[in-house]
Design a protein around this motif. Sequence first.
Motif, PDB file in Angstrom:
ATOM      1  N   PHE A 145      -2.460  -4.201  -5.925  1.00 43.31           N
ATOM      2  CA  PHE A 145      -1.204  -4.946  -5.798  1.00 43.31           C
ATOM      3  C   PHE A 145      -1.495  -6.416  -6.073  1.00 43.31           C
ATOM      4  N   ASN A 146      -0.751  -7.001  -6.993  1.00 35.73           N
ATOM      5  CA  ASN A 146      -0.855  -8.446  -7.185  1.00 35.73           C
ATOM      6  C   ASN A 146       0.214  -9.106  -6.323  1.00 35.73           C
ATOM      7  N   GLU A 163       5.350 -11.527   1.200  1.00 35.58           N
ATOM      8  CA  GLU A 163       5.068 -10.226   0.580  1.00 35.58           C
ATOM      9  C   GLU A 163       3.815  -9.602   1.179  1.00 35.58           C
ATOM     10  N   LEU A 164       2.845 -10.443   1.492  1.00 36.34           N
ATOM     11  CA  LEU A 164       1.590  -9.949   2.082  1.00 36.34           C
ATOM     12  C   LEU A 164       1.872  -9.166   3.361  1.00 36.34           C
ATOM     13  N   PRO A 195      -4.904  -2.037  -1.515  1.00 35.13           N
ATOM     14  CA  PRO A 195      -5.848  -2.908  -2.233  1.00 35.13           C
ATOM     15  C   PRO A 195      -5.076  -4.065  -2.860  1.00 35.13           C
ATOM     16  N   LEU A 196      -5.524  -5.280  -2.650  1.00 34.85           N
ATOM     17  CA  LEU A 196      -4.716  -6.390  -3.144  1.00 34.85           C
ATOM     18  C   LEU A 196      -5.511  -7.527  -3.757  1.00 34.85           C
ATOM     19  N   ARG A 234      -7.213 -19.716  -0.211  1.00 33.32           N
ATOM     20  CA  ARG A 234      -8.296 -19.382   0.733  1.00 33.32           C
ATOM     21  C   ARG A 234      -7.745 -19.034   2.110  1.00 33.32           C
ATOM     22  N   ALA A 235      -6.788 -19.827   2.555  1.00 33.60           N
ATOM     23  CA  ALA A 235      -6.201 -19.598   3.877  1.00 33.60           C
ATOM     24  C   ALA A 235      -5.484 -18.255   3.920  1.00 33.60           C
ATOM     25  N   LEU A 236      -4.789 -17.922   2.820  1.00 33.01           N
ATOM     26  CA  LEU A 236      -4.066 -16.653   2.775  1.00 33.01           C
ATOM     27  C   LEU A 236      -5.019 -15.460   2.745  1.00 33.01           C
TER      28      LEU A 236
END
Length: 442
Positions: free
Chosen positions: A146-147, A153-154, A169-170, A203-205
């Motif tokens: 998944f993009n 959305e996450l 899987p992302l 990075r934080a996400l």
Amino acid sequence: MTRRSQSPSPGRPPGFIYHKNRRGILRRGQSLIFHCDDVPLPKLAEKYGTPLYVYSASMIRERYVTFDDAFREIPHTICYSVKANSNLSILRLLARHGCGFDVVSGGELERVLAADRKAARRVVFSGVGKTREEMNAALKAGILLFNVESESELWVLAECAARLRTQAPLALRVNPDVAAETHPYISTGLHKHKFGVPIRNARALYAQASGAKSLRVAGVSVHIGSQITDVAPFGEALARVAELVRDLRADGHTIEYIDAGGGLGIAYEKPDPNGFSKDVTDYARALAEPLRGLGVHLLLEPGRSIVGPAGALITSVVYRKANDGKRFLVVDAAMNDMIRPALYSAYHEIVPVLLGENDGKPELVDVVGPVCESGDFFARDRELPPVEEAALLAILDAGAYGMALASNYNTRPRPTEVMVSGKSVKVIRRRERVSDLMRPEV
Ligand SMILES: *Cc1c(COP(=O)(O)O)cnc(C)c1O
């Protein structure tokens, strides 16, 4: 003209080409017939009517293989961008060669599964607005990646995967803030665009994502736009992504994949005599450089560059008309069949299907459709050999974003699509009927 075959313009690949008349279909003075592979286009127009989309299977295959071959030194999977042309027969042809797919909707996912159920594990799912239903379908199908394009959305993806007791899987689609020279509607890699998350927030996400049990961080994704002919911005974007991958690995994430998106442009106006193979080699080189030593599996999402030049839209001249000094060829195809000129002011080469030795002086014409919009044109002030009413024209490079963007505006049924392979011809989508269009209505 003494040669037996002739390209419509220098540098064009051989799927669509003029051959000398063999069987006397031609009238006096005419000598060259435009073909797709070994099939004369007048024959197809007569049998299936116009407007008519014609694709060369050999050309699609060849372009896929050329693309794949250019990346032979890097572990990679090509995920053809379904939105460029989503016809099931085209998807099946590519799937047979091991191609994966980039989908941007649940509908496109269903198409891929209908074409080849086993292709699911080579599917990446992109798009800024995936719904829960679409995520669930993709999770059940077991797609590769998944993009993800936003924090919201996450969390929706995490929730869907948790409900289904699985792991999603992302990759985060990052926005690298790289400018690419293309039409503003198909440029996507600047911070002002709706796509992706700013690379500095990534990075934080990723840290948040790795805290969710139902999510599996697997890669980083980027797509800077479409119809990009200078490869430098691709390299620039990937250099930024490579730097992020190093940071993410230092943070303890497992990054297997870099998805470099699609966007490699084609030469609509002046095909490069060195052709596609050179363009895609340059592209591969630009991507390989920043990936050196990174040990990732590269995903690529080409659409246009695989199918664009492999399709043509055949149309016939309904009327010639002149308003004061201006000359028009009114053809039976319209903006609903192919919207690129109206939407992006796109240039498409147009050639007569029959070409003569003494055709006379070229004339300056607008090639327009019958739809009630001034934007309904295929060419303006174009120099063309003089053609009469009922003559056939071929609008070239119509394989990508042609039929895929077609609509039923003006209650015009969408054209037949045929696939040519050598001498064989297959209808891969029949012409719509007006009754098809009215069926869902009350
Ligand atoms: C449109 C799109 C592609 C394909 O672009 P082309 O210019 O046809 O190669 C690939 N990836 C994403 C995310 C897209 O939106």
